[in-house]
Design an enzyme around this catalytic site. Structure first.
Site, PDB file in Angstrom:
ATOM      1  N   LYS A  42      -5.850   5.410  -5.107  1.00  0.00           N
ATOM      2  CA  LYS A  42      -5.918   4.843  -3.758  1.00  0.00           C
ATOM      3  C   LYS A  42      -7.379   4.638  -3.397  1.00  0.00           C
ATOM      4  O   LYS A  42      -8.145   5.584  -3.286  1.00  0.00           O
ATOM      5  CB  LYS A  42      -5.245   5.782  -2.761  1.00  0.00           C
ATOM      6  CG  LYS A  42      -5.327   5.278  -1.329  1.00  0.00           C
ATOM      7  CD  LYS A  42      -4.463   6.088  -0.405  1.00  0.00           C
ATOM      8  CE  LYS A  42      -4.658   5.642   1.025  1.00  0.00           C
ATOM      9  NZ  LYS A  42      -3.816   6.378   1.943  1.00  0.00           N
TER      10      LYS A  42
ATOM     11  N   CYS B 142       1.217  12.059   4.700  1.00  0.00           N
ATOM     12  CA  CYS B 142      -0.198  12.043   5.059  1.00  0.00           C
ATOM     13  C   CYS B 142      -0.308  12.480   6.508  1.00  0.00           C
ATOM     14  O   CYS B 142       0.623  12.277   7.284  1.00  0.00           O
ATOM     15  CB  CYS B 142      -0.757  10.634   4.894  1.00  0.00           C
ATOM     16  SG  CYS B 142      -2.542  10.574   5.119  1.00  0.00           S
TER      17      CYS B 142
ATOM     18  N   ARG C   8      -3.901   0.276   9.954  1.00  0.00           N
ATOM     19  CA  ARG C   8      -4.456   1.261  10.890  1.00  0.00           C
ATOM     20  C   ARG C   8      -4.196   0.833  12.324  1.00  0.00           C
ATOM     21  O   ARG C   8      -4.067   1.663  13.210  1.00  0.00           O
ATOM     22  CB  ARG C   8      -5.938   1.466  10.598  1.00  0.00           C
ATOM     23  CG  ARG C   8      -6.108   2.181   9.249  1.00  0.00           C
ATOM     24  CD  ARG C   8      -7.538   2.375   8.846  1.00  0.00           C
ATOM     25  NE  ARG C   8      -7.578   2.922   7.476  1.00  0.00           N
ATOM     26  CZ  ARG C   8      -8.677   3.109   6.790  1.00  0.00           C
ATOM     27  NH1 ARG C   8      -9.854   2.813   7.324  1.00  0.00           N
ATOM     28  NH2 ARG C   8      -8.625   3.603   5.564  1.00  0.00           N
TER      29      ARG C   8
ATOM     30  N   GLU D 192      -7.329   9.798 -12.043  1.00  0.00           N
ATOM     31  CA  GLU D 192      -6.383  10.238 -11.003  1.00  0.00           C
ATOM     32  C   GLU D 192      -4.939   9.937 -11.421  1.00  0.00           C
ATOM     33  O   GLU D 192      -4.032  10.724 -11.169  1.00  0.00           O
ATOM     34  CB  GLU D 192      -6.667   9.542  -9.668  1.00  0.00           C
ATOM     35  CG  GLU D 192      -8.066   9.781  -9.112  1.00  0.00           C
ATOM     36  CD  GLU D 192      -8.165  10.997  -8.206  1.00  0.00           C
ATOM     37  OE1 GLU D 192      -7.127  11.657  -7.975  1.00  0.00           O
ATOM     38  OE2 GLU D 192      -9.283  11.279  -7.728  1.00  0.00           O
TER      39      GLU D 192
ATOM     40  N   LYS E 190      -3.280   1.202  -5.364  1.00  0.00           N
ATOM     41  CA  LYS E 190      -3.292   0.666  -3.995  1.00  0.00           C
ATOM     42  C   LYS E 190      -4.713   0.416  -3.559  1.00  0.00           C
ATOM     43  O   LYS E 190      -5.542   1.311  -3.719  1.00  0.00           O
ATOM     44  CB  LYS E 190      -2.652   1.711  -3.082  1.00  0.00           C
ATOM     45  CG  LYS E 190      -2.709   1.352  -1.618  1.00  0.00           C
ATOM     46  CD  LYS E 190      -2.179   2.469  -0.808  1.00  0.00           C
ATOM     47  CE  LYS E 190      -2.484   2.189   0.642  1.00  0.00           C
ATOM     48  NZ  LYS E 190      -2.272   3.308   1.482  1.00  0.00           N
TER      49      LYS E 190
HETATM   50  C1  PBG Z   1      -2.000   6.726   5.075  1.00  0.00           C
HETATM   51  C2  PBG Z   1      -1.798   5.354   4.582  1.00  0.00           C
HETATM   52  C3  PBG Z   1      -2.587   4.200   4.759  1.00  0.00           C
HETATM   53  C4  PBG Z   1      -1.898   3.151   4.158  1.00  0.00           C
HETATM   54  C5  PBG Z   1      -0.743   3.678   3.618  1.00  0.00           C
HETATM   55  N1  PBG Z   1      -0.699   5.041   3.868  1.00  0.00           N
HETATM   56  C6  PBG Z   1      -3.826   4.006   5.520  1.00  0.00           C
HETATM   57  C7  PBG Z   1      -5.090   4.515   5.027  1.00  0.00           C
HETATM   58  O1  PBG Z   1      -5.196   5.237   4.031  1.00  0.00           O
HETATM   59  O2  PBG Z   1      -6.059   4.229   5.707  1.00  0.00           O
HETATM   60  C8  PBG Z   1      -2.335   1.707   4.137  1.00  0.00           C
HETATM   61  C9  PBG Z   1      -1.270   0.741   3.835  1.00  0.00           C
HETATM   62  C10 PBG Z   1      -1.556  -0.664   4.197  1.00  0.00           C
HETATM   63  O3  PBG Z   1      -2.698  -1.073   4.480  1.00  0.00           O
HETATM   64  O4  PBG Z   1      -0.592  -1.437   4.194  1.00  0.00           O
HETATM   65  N2  PBG Z   1      -3.085   7.402   4.620  1.00  0.00           N
END
Ligand code: PBG
Length: 323
Positions: free
Chosen positions: A194, A117, A204, A232, A247
């Site tokens: 997600k 990402c 974050r 998805e 997730k």
């Molecule tokens: C990256 C990502 C995120 C998480 C995992 N990969 C953050 C988001 O999408 O804002 C969150 C994982 C967590 O809260 O433990 N995009």
């Protein structure tokens, strides 16, 4: 009618309901930072730290001794390496590429996954490249950057790459790129369902990746949208994922269960940062017993159908399972 009811389960009954979670199900998330000999505890996630590459191997060695054999790496990029195109994400010298190589060098039996990402590499914190002067993600440019990132990690030795940017067709694009560069054996874990969740707050903070404008509701799923979530998942399986994921986990156990019933396919759940932080804070306040809480939670995720669970509780749980 029963004449009496025991106030506790007998040991025979307890055996019948033995914990369904095994250490092999657990995947430990790790945050990697630049520099050397630094371990930075994360304020919002008690017990979890960010590590420089050299210290990360100590952390993984500890986890390994507890029986954990899978980790997923998240790069936390310093501000000076961030911009609006995120090139550092696919630099062969990036922290994640170096961390993968270092871990595989020391622990050949540890399965290494990487998060794919751009959010931690962007000055604005969004998951993709934003079209100039607009409020839109540039899908083509983003897919190109994500593909390069996946190939870089595969080249460094990653066993799995896990695209989490929620960009259209990301699994298919990554599969093609990996195959083209000869990484047919590198598998893809799709962050398929997600959700745009409030439970990502502590992450974050950990990755310093909160978006500077807008939110992620344009590309992450709405929490009420179970239909799209299941679409998805089906799409990612079609596109070549070797495992799909839901997730967060706890508010989405229904989605996990539906996915389990619909697809006889490897399924993961991400027990995210906010879910972890709540358990930790409650335990600290004396509201509940942390170990009992963690077992109840991990068991519920397993019961709903997850084969694998990404969880910040991994080391604690592995220790308790071993005891
Ligand atoms: C990256 C990502 C995120 C998480 C995992 N990969 C953050 C988001 O999408 O804002 C969150 C994982 C967590 O809260 O433990 N995009």
């Amino acid at each position: 009618m029963l004449e009496s009811i025991p106030f506790m389960k007998t040991s025979k009954n307890q055996k019948k309901f033995a914990c369904p979670v095994s250490v092999k199900d657990l995947i430990l998330p790790c945050f990697v930072i630049e520099g050397t000999r630094r371990k930075e505890p994360i304020r919002s996630m008690p017990g979890i730290s960010r590590f420089t590459v050299d210290l990360l191997s100590k952390e993984i060695s500890q986890a390994r001794r507890l029986g954990i054999r899978s980790v997923i790496l998240f790069g936390v990029c310093s501000r000076r390496h961030r911009n609006e195109t995120g090139e550092y994400a696919y630099s062969p010298n990036s922290i994640v590429a170096r961390a993968v190589a270092a871990i595989k060098d020391i622990f050949s039996d540890v399965c290494v996954m990487t998060d794919i990402c751009l959010c931690a590499y962007m000055s604005h914190g969004h998951c993709g490249i934003v079209k100039k002067g607009s409020r839109h993600i540039d899908v083509k440019a983003t897919l190109e950057a994500l593909s390069k990132m996946a190939v870089t990690h595969a080249r460094a030795g990653a066993d799995w790459v896990a695209p989490s940017a929620m960009t259209h067709r990301q699994v298919r694009t990554l599969r093609r790129a990996l195959d083209r560069y000869g990484f047919k054996k590198t598998k893809i874990l799709g962050y398929s369902a997600k959700f745009a969740s409030n439970f990502y707050g502590p992450f974050r903070d950990a990755a310093d990746s909160a978006p500077q404008f807008g939110d992620r509701s344009g590309y992450q799923l709405h929490y009420a949208d179970s239909k799209q979530a299941l679409r998805e998942i089906a799409d990612d399986i079609q596109e070549g994922a070797a495992m799909v994921m839901v997730k967060p986990a706890l508010s989405y156990l229904d989605i996990l269960k539906e996915a389990r019933l619909k697809h006889p396919f490897p399924l993961a759940a991400y027990n995210v940062s906010g879910e972890y932080a709540m358990v930790k804070q409650g335990a600290k306040a004396g509201f509940w017993d942390e170990k009992k809480m963690v077992f109840e939670i991990l068991s519920s995720i397993k019961r709903a159908g997850a084969d694998k669970i990404i969880t910040y509780h991994a080391k604690d749980a592995a220790g308790w399972l071993k005891a």
